[in-house]
Write a protein that holds these residues in place. Structure first.
Motif, PDB file in Angstrom:
ATOM      1  N   GLY A 182     -18.219   8.599  -2.171  1.00 58.95           N
ATOM      2  CA  GLY A 182     -18.941   9.158  -1.036  1.00 58.95           C
ATOM      3  C   GLY A 182     -18.092   9.356   0.203  1.00 58.95           C
ATOM      4  N   ALA A 183     -16.884   8.774   0.239  1.00 54.76           N
ATOM      5  CA  ALA A 183     -15.998   8.928   1.391  1.00 54.76           C
ATOM      6  C   ALA A 183     -15.090  10.139   1.177  1.00 54.76           C
ATOM      7  N   PRO A 184     -14.591  10.762   2.250  1.00 61.08           N
ATOM      8  CA  PRO A 184     -13.617  11.850   2.093  1.00 61.08           C
ATOM      9  C   PRO A 184     -12.406  11.375   1.302  1.00 61.08           C
ATOM     10  N   HIS A 185     -11.735  12.321   0.647  1.00 57.26           N
ATOM     11  CA  HIS A 185     -10.586  11.948  -0.169  1.00 57.26           C
ATOM     12  C   HIS A 185      -9.458  11.415   0.718  1.00 57.26           C
ATOM     13  N   LEU A 186      -8.884  10.276   0.343  1.00 59.39           N
ATOM     14  CA  LEU A 186      -7.822   9.649   1.116  1.00 59.39           C
ATOM     15  C   LEU A 186      -6.481  10.286   0.763  1.00 59.39           C
ATOM     16  N   ARG A 187      -5.722  10.627   1.780  1.00 58.69           N
ATOM     17  CA  ARG A 187      -4.441  11.315   1.566  1.00 58.69           C
ATOM     18  C   ARG A 187      -3.241  10.378   1.670  1.00 58.69           C
ATOM     19  N   SER A 188      -3.254   9.468   2.647  1.00 58.48           N
ATOM     20  CA  SER A 188      -2.108   8.580   2.842  1.00 58.48           C
ATOM     21  C   SER A 188      -2.581   7.169   3.145  1.00 58.48           C
ATOM     22  N   ALA A 189      -1.792   6.189   2.708  1.00 58.78           N
ATOM     23  CA  ALA A 189      -2.002   4.783   3.061  1.00 58.78           C
ATOM     24  C   ALA A 189      -0.720   4.323   3.737  1.00 58.78           C
ATOM     25  N   ARG A 190      -0.773   4.153   5.047  1.00 55.53           N
ATOM     26  CA  ARG A 190       0.442   3.951   5.841  1.00 55.53           C
ATOM     27  C   ARG A 190       0.862   2.498   5.973  1.00 55.53           C
ATOM     28  N   ASP A 191      -0.108   1.595   6.159  1.00 52.82           N
ATOM     29  CA  ASP A 191       0.260   0.212   6.446  1.00 52.82           C
ATOM     30  C   ASP A 191      -0.907  -0.688   6.088  1.00 52.82           C
ATOM     31  N   VAL A 193       0.853  -1.187   0.000  1.00 48.53           N
ATOM     32  CA  VAL A 193       0.000   0.000   0.000  1.00 48.53           C
ATOM     33  C   VAL A 193       0.884   1.231   0.000  1.00 48.53           C
ATOM     34  N   GLY A 194       0.362   2.282  -0.625  1.00 45.93           N
ATOM     35  CA  GLY A 194       1.114   3.526  -0.699  1.00 45.93           C
ATOM     36  C   GLY A 194       0.244   4.652  -1.196  1.00 45.93           C
ATOM     37  N   ASP A 195       0.889   5.756  -1.542  1.00 43.84           N
ATOM     38  CA  ASP A 195       0.148   6.939  -1.970  1.00 43.84           C
ATOM     39  C   ASP A 195       0.976   7.743  -2.958  1.00 43.84           C
TER      40      ASP A 195
END
Length: 349
Positions: free
Chosen positions: A131-140, A103-105
């Motif tokens: 419909g979900a808020p925009h995702l900024r980071s995927a940490r783990d 996972v990453g961003d």
């Protein structure tokens, strides 16, 4: 809620840490020796490793040539790194599970827009949910394929099976960051409180309930790693803006890990495995105003400079950081190889 130790327990641990005499558990034997492998590169001058799975597959970011200003995500074993072929300003791999899912961003189009993804080495799946808020980071990512990160408006999210669960920062926290997740879906990270000084506090979140570490006698602390037993490692400070002291918290017992001989300032624990082997790095003073980092391994109650555990074939290496450790004891980090900064994989022999 909070994870609490009484003041006598915490102050006693800090005193022993400052004296360099914390005994830890009984020593079970000598630490392992390690074979050091160059992780490789993608053609450019820099590789930053971030995470390692049980099978020695690593992820992180790397430059592809000397002209690159932004890194690309990679996945692979030492010497056989594969880059993510999708375009974007920059993208990085942050976490990997034992099935090899990364996972990453990245920032695909414009400043301020982000994309989070899951990648198996061939196909990439975007994590954004309508419909979900925009995702900024995927940490783990956990073995159950739960992904933890932050939204663009600083909510913590858990992604699983195409659905996103959102969590607001606790009261009095200005913002927070999720850094790790274990096989049971328990999350670890740091809360930040702004004011005259920036204050950090480590937390764990289990089944949606946030528990802040309550360590009397400390001014700041943070969680950097968590294992499947729920044991956590990270750093703490006894005075504001003081040096970082590495710790392991297991079953309510606070263990301060001490510091490497010759290190004079901060030492940070970055990751641990199921055996409570802890890795990180300590700052070593070469001369007044000149510092460098040295990687460490803490095992069986003792801290060891990782360079002293390398086999004879590791000549020319100086291991500076230790970013992750897997359950078979392999360690991922960065160092200098004949004076050139490289990424390494250390394997017990």
């Amino acid at each position: 809620m909070s994870v609490s130790l009484n003041r006598r327990q915490t102050l006693g641990a800090l005193a022993l840490a400052a004296a360099g005499t914390w005994p830890g558990p009984a020593r079970a034997g000598s630490p392992p020796r390690y074979r050091i492998e160059d992780l490789g590169d993608l053609g450019g001058p820099a590789v930053r490793p971030r995470a390692l799975n049980l099978h020695g597959i690593a992820t992180g970011e790397a430059l592809k040539n000397d002209r690159d200003a932004n890194g690309v995500a990679f996945r692979g074993p030492a010497g056989a790194l594969v880059d993510q072929p999708w375009t974007g300003v920059a993208h990085r791999g942050n976490g990997i599970n034992d099935d090899g899912l990364v996972v990453g961003d990245d920032q695909p189009d414009h400043p301020g827009t982000y994309a989070c993804w899951m990648w198996d080495g061939m196909q990439r799946r975007d994590l954004q949910v309508r419909g979900a808020p925009h995702l900024r980071s995927a940490r783990d990512i956990s073995q159950r394929r739960e992904v933890v990160g932050l939204t663009i408006d600083a909510q913590l999210y858990l992604y699983a099976d195409g659905a996103v669960r959102l969590h607001e920062p606790p009261a009095r926290a200005s913002f927070w960051d999720a850094l790790c997740i274990n096989g049971s879906g328990t999350v670890g990270g740091m809360l930040y409180r702004t004011g005259r000084h920036l204050v950090t506090a480590g937390f764990v979140m289990e089944h949606g309930v946030v528990r802040v570490l309550d360590l009397p006698g400390t001014t700041d602390h943070g969680v950097r790693g968590i294992n499947d037993a729920g044991h956590v490692c990270g750093f703490l400070r006894a005075v504001p803006r003081g040096p970082d002291i590495p710790f392991l918290l297991r079953e309510g017992e606070l263990i301060t890990l001490g510091r490497l001989p010759g290190t004079t300032s901060s030492t940070v624990a970055t990751a641990l495995n199921r055996h409570d082997m802890v890795v990180g790095q300590g700052m070593w003073s070469q001369s007044p105003g000149s510092f460098r980092w040295l990687a460490f391994l803490w095992v069986d109650g003792r801290m060891h400079e990782l360079n002293t555990l390398a086999d004879a074939q590791a000549q020319g290496w100086t291991l500076r950081t230790a970013e992750d450790i897997n359950d078979v004891g392999q360690i991922l980090g960065t160092g200098l190889h004949h004076g050139v900064r490289r990424a390494y994989l250390a394997t017990p022999i």
